[in-house]
Write an enzyme that holds these catalytic residues in place. Structure first.
Site, PDB file in Angstrom:
ATOM      1  CE1 TYR A 107      -3.312   2.567   0.454  1.00 56.39           C
ATOM      2  CE2 TYR A 107      -2.738   3.402   2.871  1.00 56.39           C
ATOM      3  CZ  TYR A 107      -3.312   2.970   1.587  1.00 56.39           C
ATOM      4  OH  TYR A 107      -4.592   4.514   1.987  1.00 56.39           O
ATOM      5  CG  ASP A 150      -3.868   2.244  -3.450  1.00 57.67           C
ATOM      6  OD1 ASP A 150      -3.464   2.095  -4.044  1.00 57.67           O
ATOM      7  OD2 ASP A 150      -4.498   2.847  -2.947  1.00 57.67           O
ATOM      8  CG  HIS A 253      -9.120   1.942  -4.267  1.00 58.19           C
ATOM      9  ND1 HIS A 253      -8.264   1.234  -5.397  1.00 58.19           N
ATOM     10  CD2 HIS A 253      -9.259   2.708  -3.700  1.00 58.19           C
ATOM     11  CE1 HIS A 253      -7.159   2.826  -5.025  1.00 58.19           C
ATOM     12  NE2 HIS A 253      -7.853   3.644  -3.429  1.00 58.19           N
TER      13      HIS A 253
END
Length: 262
Positions: A107, A150, A253
């Protein structure tokens, strides 16, 4: 060994447990990598996942922020975590499958709103995170590895709704794209999603600020699946589950999928 993997920034695994369970029931990936879990590891609601056939988890967490987890039908071995840019954040975790393939779940920091490290500390942290990751891969080339998460960068012109309008917007600035490409080159990574879907607009994130995200369709491809070049040819069937962005109390998302025959 064949398996399907999905990556999803869930934006609070406890708040959005119902749609995680929905994904596991309806799509049944063998491995699900989550980011922005916003939970200490011991408070992640694992019982419901186990009931659906996902008894294995490797995770790093913290209260209210960040957090990464790998849920799996397949046994997992904890392969450690990195504290990149010395942020003290739970932003990376790795797990090893029985076939020796290592999955890295990242992330990457979002980077704030101003794309200038002199004015915005968070932007500098994002660049430093990527620089350290590049240097790790340059020093020790990864093999039989998958990197997902991500990454908070949409690198290609067709990864955003308007390339020219977003050139000065964090997530699509030239300096961020250059840093991400350096990470990819240093580790000989292949963008599996674009290997399978080489052409056309493709997004995995749509802002909560849009009144009608689907109609406006001002998206960005921030979520990625990469594989090292020694196994990238075994990847196939990549897709973005766009409809999940419209589920009840959704994340901003959508999950990204890929399958591997290894």
């Amino acid at each position: 060994m064949s398996f399907t993997l999905a990556t999803w920034n869930i934006n609070s695994v406890r708040l959005r447990e119902p749609i995680v369970l929905q994904l596991l029931r309806e799509e049944a990936p063998d491995v699900l990598c989550l980011q922005e879990c916003k939970s200490p590891v011991e408070l992640i609601p694992t019982a419901g996942f186990a009931d659906l056939g996902y008894p294995h988890m490797v995770a790093r967490g913290q209260k209210g922020y960040n957090g990464v987890a790998i849920l799996s039908k397949i046994p997992l071995e904890d392969a450690g975590s990195l504290d990149l840019a010395q942020l003290g954040h739970a932003r990376h975790v790795a797990a090893r499958l029985p076939n020796g393939v290592t999955i890295h779940n990242h992330y990457v920091p979002a980077g704030g709103d101003v794309p200038d490290r002199a004015q915005n500390e968070k932007f500098g942290q994002k660049l430093d995170y990527l620089t350290e990751l590049r240097d790790i891969f340059a020093a020790q080339k990864p093999q039989r590895s998958i990197l997902v998460g991500d990454l908070n960068i949409a690198p290609r012109e067709d990864d955003v709704w308007d390339h020219k309008k977003l050139l000065k917007i964090v997530s699509h600035t030239p300096i961020e794209v250059a840093h991400l490409n350096e990470v990819m080159s240093a580790g000989h990574w292949v963008d599996v999603t674009r290997q399978d879907i080489p052409d056309g607009l493709l997004y995995s994130w749509w802002s909560y600020r849009a009144k009608d995200w689907d109609a406006a369709d001002k998206g960005r491809r921030l979520d990625h699946v990469w594989a090292t070049s020694d196994i990238s040819a075994a990847a196939h069937s990549s897709r973005v589950l766009r409809e999940a962005r419209g589920w009840e109390k959704p994340s901003d998302h959508a999950p990204v999928f890929a399958s591997f025959d290894l």
